[in-house]
Design a protein around this motif. Structure first.
Motif, PDB file in Angstrom:
ATOM      1  N   TYR A   1       0.820  -1.204   0.000  1.00 39.42           N
ATOM      2  CA  TYR A   1       0.000   0.000   0.000  1.00 39.42           C
ATOM      3  C   TYR A   1       0.858   1.259   0.000  1.00 39.42           C
ATOM      4  O   TYR A   1       1.971   1.267   0.526  1.00 39.42           O
ATOM      5  CB  TYR A   1      -0.892   0.052   1.253  1.00 39.42           C
ATOM      6  CG  TYR A   1      -1.831  -1.108   1.408  1.00 39.42           C
ATOM      7  CD1 TYR A   1      -3.020  -1.165   0.710  1.00 39.42           C
ATOM      8  CD2 TYR A   1      -1.532  -2.148   2.279  1.00 39.42           C
ATOM      9  CE1 TYR A   1      -3.896  -2.230   0.864  1.00 39.42           C
ATOM     10  CE2 TYR A   1      -2.402  -3.219   2.443  1.00 39.42           C
ATOM     11  CZ  TYR A   1      -3.577  -3.243   1.728  1.00 39.42           C
ATOM     12  OH  TYR A   1      -4.436  -4.298   1.891  1.00 39.42           O
TER      13      TYR A   1
ATOM     14  N   PHE B   1      -7.172  -5.464   9.157  1.00 33.41           N
ATOM     15  CA  PHE B   1      -7.701  -4.240   8.572  1.00 33.41           C
ATOM     16  C   PHE B   1      -8.696  -3.641   9.554  1.00 33.41           C
ATOM     17  O   PHE B   1      -9.073  -4.284  10.532  1.00 33.41           O
ATOM     18  CB  PHE B   1      -8.354  -4.496   7.206  1.00 33.41           C
ATOM     19  CG  PHE B   1      -9.541  -5.415   7.247  1.00 33.41           C
ATOM     20  CD1 PHE B   1     -10.823  -4.904   7.314  1.00 33.41           C
ATOM     21  CD2 PHE B   1      -9.369  -6.798   7.220  1.00 33.41           C
ATOM     22  CE1 PHE B   1     -11.917  -5.749   7.355  1.00 33.41           C
ATOM     23  CE2 PHE B   1     -10.454  -7.645   7.263  1.00 33.41           C
ATOM     24  CZ  PHE B   1     -11.742  -7.122   7.328  1.00 33.41           C
TER      25      PHE B   1
ATOM     26  N   GLN C   1     -12.437  -1.295   9.961  1.00 34.81           N
ATOM     27  CA  GLN C   1     -13.671  -0.896   9.300  1.00 34.81           C
ATOM     28  C   GLN C   1     -14.446   0.056  10.193  1.00 34.81           C
ATOM     29  O   GLN C   1     -14.287   0.037  11.411  1.00 34.81           O
ATOM     30  CB  GLN C   1     -14.571  -2.108   9.029  1.00 34.81           C
ATOM     31  CG  GLN C   1     -14.217  -2.908   7.837  1.00 34.81           C
ATOM     32  CD  GLN C   1     -15.267  -3.990   7.586  1.00 34.81           C
ATOM     33  OE1 GLN C   1     -15.995  -4.392   8.480  1.00 34.81           O
ATOM     34  NE2 GLN C   1     -15.314  -4.459   6.356  1.00 34.81           N
TER      35      GLN C   1
ATOM     36  N   ILE D   1     -12.446   6.600   3.685  1.00 32.97           N
ATOM     37  CA  ILE D   1     -12.569   5.192   3.282  1.00 32.97           C
ATOM     38  C   ILE D   1     -13.593   5.026   2.158  1.00 32.97           C
ATOM     39  O   ILE D   1     -13.495   4.107   1.356  1.00 32.97           O
ATOM     40  CB  ILE D   1     -12.943   4.320   4.504  1.00 32.97           C
ATOM     41  CG1 ILE D   1     -11.768   4.269   5.468  1.00 32.97           C
ATOM     42  CG2 ILE D   1     -13.309   2.907   4.097  1.00 32.97           C
ATOM     43  CD1 ILE D   1     -12.076   3.571   6.760  1.00 32.97           C
TER      44      ILE D   1
ATOM     45  N   LYS E   1     -12.752   5.224  -3.535  1.00 34.30           N
ATOM     46  CA  LYS E   1     -12.404   3.929  -4.118  1.00 34.30           C
ATOM     47  C   LYS E   1     -10.920   3.606  -3.894  1.00 34.30           C
ATOM     48  O   LYS E   1     -10.057   4.438  -4.120  1.00 34.30           O
ATOM     49  CB  LYS E   1     -12.692   3.939  -5.613  1.00 34.30           C
ATOM     50  CG  LYS E   1     -12.486   2.594  -6.253  1.00 34.30           C
ATOM     51  CD  LYS E   1     -12.854   2.580  -7.700  1.00 34.30           C
ATOM     52  CE  LYS E   1     -12.616   1.180  -8.251  1.00 34.30           C
ATOM     53  NZ  LYS E   1     -12.833   1.121  -9.666  1.00 34.30           N
TER      54      LYS E   1
ATOM     55  N   THR F   1      -8.285   2.116   2.175  1.00 39.85           N
ATOM     56  CA  THR F   1      -8.632   1.263   3.302  1.00 39.85           C
ATOM     57  C   THR F   1      -7.802   1.641   4.521  1.00 39.85           C
ATOM     58  O   THR F   1      -6.846   2.406   4.417  1.00 39.85           O
ATOM     59  CB  THR F   1      -8.417  -0.221   2.943  1.00 39.85           C
ATOM     60  OG1 THR F   1      -8.906  -1.027   3.994  1.00 39.85           O
ATOM     61  CG2 THR F   1      -6.954  -0.541   2.709  1.00 39.85           C
TER      62      THR F   1
ATOM     63  N   VAL G   1      -5.360   0.103   7.417  1.00 39.17           N
ATOM     64  CA  VAL G   1      -4.573  -1.067   7.781  1.00 39.17           C
ATOM     65  C   VAL G   1      -3.796  -0.775   9.061  1.00 39.17           C
ATOM     66  O   VAL G   1      -3.308   0.340   9.244  1.00 39.17           O
ATOM     67  CB  VAL G   1      -3.597  -1.493   6.656  1.00 39.17           C
ATOM     68  CG1 VAL G   1      -4.333  -2.028   5.465  1.00 39.17           C
ATOM     69  CG2 VAL G   1      -2.695  -0.363   6.244  1.00 39.17           C
TER      70      VAL G   1
ATOM     71  N   GLN H   1      -3.733   3.219   0.266  1.00 36.38           N
ATOM     72  CA  GLN H   1      -4.261   3.004  -1.071  1.00 36.38           C
ATOM     73  C   GLN H   1      -3.401   1.922  -1.707  1.00 36.38           C
ATOM     74  O   GLN H   1      -2.165   1.975  -1.636  1.00 36.38           O
ATOM     75  CB  GLN H   1      -4.192   4.295  -1.875  1.00 36.38           C
ATOM     76  CG  GLN H   1      -4.894   4.231  -3.197  1.00 36.38           C
ATOM     77  CD  GLN H   1      -4.985   5.611  -3.838  1.00 36.38           C
ATOM     78  OE1 GLN H   1      -4.198   6.490  -3.542  1.00 36.38           O
ATOM     79  NE2 GLN H   1      -5.940   5.770  -4.717  1.00 36.38           N
TER      80      GLN H   1
END
Length: 156
Positions: A22, A53, A55, A101, A104, A107, A109, A128
């Motif tokens: 990333y 990860f 969320q 987030i 597109k 994320t 991490v 990314q």
């Protein structure tokens, strides 16, 4: 008197693969909600961030797929090694991360886990994904820097 080393100097766990896979756009520090046996395992550096990860669900941040090994003396009160753990962030930070987030290819991490003032903290990276050619560029750049250091070392 000797200066204490900062907690970021000695991570208990580090996700080295994250910088390879990333582009790290930004970092943020968060606390983790843990059980008694989990913090004891983390202090013993028995944690794996490799496939982890984070969320945002229902306005809360969650750390997923991070493996914390069972505590050896934990008997029946041991924890589930792969359970989802809540992250401690301010509401403003969570809303900001949720907005980032939603783009597109972006994320969250986990990069490092360390102890700060007696509490377990995780350093999250807003990341990314890299393409294969980006990974080859990173490897090429690293090799060139290594070669430069090697030649400079020989001239001293």
């Amino acid at each position: 008197m000797a200066k204490k080393s900062s907690p970021k100097d000695k991570p208990l766990a580090q996700n080295k693969k994250a910088s390879h896979d990333y582009h790290i756009l930004d970092t943020i520090e968060a606390g983790i909600v843990l059980t008694g046996t989990e913090i004891k395992s983390i202090r013993a550096a028995r944690i794996n961030l490799k496939d982890g990860f984070a969320q945002i669900k229902n306005g809360e941040a969650w750390l997923m797929n991070v493996h914390i090994s069972l505590y050896d003396q934990g008997n029946q009160f041991n924890h589930d090694p792969l359970r989802n753990r809540k992250l401690l962030l301010h509401k403003k930070q969570i809303n900001q991360l949720a907005g980032e987030i939603s783009k597109k290819g972006v994320t969250l991490v986990p990069l490092k886990v360390y102890i700060k003032n007696g509490f377990a903290k995780v350093l999250l990276g807003l990341a990314q994904g890299k393409h294969d050619y980006d990974k080859r560029e990173s490897i090429k750049k690293r090799d060139q820097e290594r070669e430069i250091r090697r030649t400079l070392k020989n001239y001293r």
